[in-house]
Design a protein around this motif. Sequence first.
Motif, mmCIF file in Angstrom:
data_model
loop_
_atom_site.group_PDB
_atom_site.id
_atom_site.type_symbol
_atom_site.label_atom_id
_atom_site.label_comp_id
_atom_site.label_asym_id
_atom_site.label_seq_id
_atom_site.Cartn_x
_atom_site.Cartn_y
_atom_site.Cartn_z
ATOM 1 N N UNK A 1 19.059 32.473 -35.868
ATOM 2 C CA UNK A 1 18.852 32.257 -34.664
ATOM 3 C C UNK A 1 19.513 30.828 -34.274
ATOM 4 N N UNK A 2 19.091 29.889 -35.490
ATOM 5 C CA UNK A 2 19.664 28.583 -35.048
ATOM 6 C C UNK A 2 21.044 28.567 -35.443
ATOM 7 N N UNK A 3 21.501 29.526 -36.420
ATOM 8 C CA UNK A 3 23.060 29.480 -36.495
ATOM 9 C C UNK A 3 23.697 29.921 -35.411
ATOM 10 N N UNK A 4 23.025 30.995 -34.700
ATOM 11 C CA UNK A 4 23.739 31.568 -33.494
ATOM 12 C C UNK A 4 23.951 30.513 -32.588
ATOM 13 N N UNK A 5 22.958 29.787 -32.308
ATOM 14 C CA UNK A 5 22.917 28.597 -31.165
ATOM 15 C C UNK A 5 24.178 27.760 -31.601
ATOM 16 N N UNK A 6 23.927 27.032 -32.801
ATOM 17 C CA UNK A 6 25.012 26.295 -33.190
ATOM 18 C C UNK A 6 26.468 26.617 -33.376
#
Length: 370
Positions: free
Chosen positions: A239-244
Amino acid sequence: MSPGKSSHVRLLDVARACGLSVSTVSIVLSDAPLSQYVAASTREQIRAMAQQLGYHPDAYARSLRRRRSHTIGVVAFDLSDPFCIPIVRGIQEGLGPVSYLPLLMDAQGERELFDSYLQRILERRAEGLIVIASWIFNESNLLSDVKKNNVPLVIVARDLTDREISSVQVDNQAGGVLAMRHLYELGHRQIAVIRGPEELFDSAPRWAGVQLFSSEAGIRIDSALVYQLPNSAGPTFGFDGGVEFSKQMLAAGRPFSAVVAFDDLTALGVIRGLAEAGLSVPQDCSVLGFDDVLPAAVSTPGLTTIRQPLKEMGIIAARWALEAVDAREQGTPATLLSHHAEPELVVRGSTATLIKEIKKKRTKSLSLSA
């Protein structure tokens, strides 16, 4: 008579309450062939007293006598990952009818904990082992210990048939093709892609599927819009990777109208990142995930995704593990099995047709949003 507070109700307790011998009570409660020679009224008395006292058979004692634990070890890479839960439920459903107990261990994304739990399962004489694999999976240690102990093994979410281990997985390449075909049919040609971690088995074949369809359809994948998740564990890393990555896509200044994410949590991160930049899904950008975990169905908008039949894969793994246990007990070699489940496109609200009249406006907006 009632048993002590700290002890389970025993056959002896039932026998004393009935005024009968332990052997007679045992014969009746185990439905042994000799029970037919016990008077019907006595059988009824014994069963009624057992129910009244709350007696349950001692599976542990029975397993010691028979040298069978009737347990199947299940090691999941991380139970906080929504991917694992449907598989575990499928395993439980597959074991239930034959009264096998899953001995479930959560490795929490840690290699050392994974190996430690594996040793504990072997120490407790589990009759078979099912591994829901990830990058924490250490093939050499696992294969060595399991083979030495002659414990049947089934792998879910990885192909180890070349190591003579039965494997259940989805056809990841076909899933990559499905994802790209769906966006292509909606009119999208400028598509960003988020690949999975390099160490994760699913990553390469999904990417291969994306490339295969793109080549056949004449779509050029802009290398500046291809990203890859790092080889790190953690329940929110996708999820964090998708945001970034969504921020990086916008900052790159390259036009795109759709994103194919490695999995659902990464796709949901992309949606969050686009929303924080003031963009709407699917009005400004279509987003597609992979797996069809629960959050995909309950998010807003609902996430279009490539469904893995996760529960069904768990059921298959349980059936194969039991078949291998039976084969071992009969002294026959287990059959090496491989199953590639067919992926399925599940269309929800995160993808939409790219309308030609406003295509230029949308792509320009995305390329300038940073």
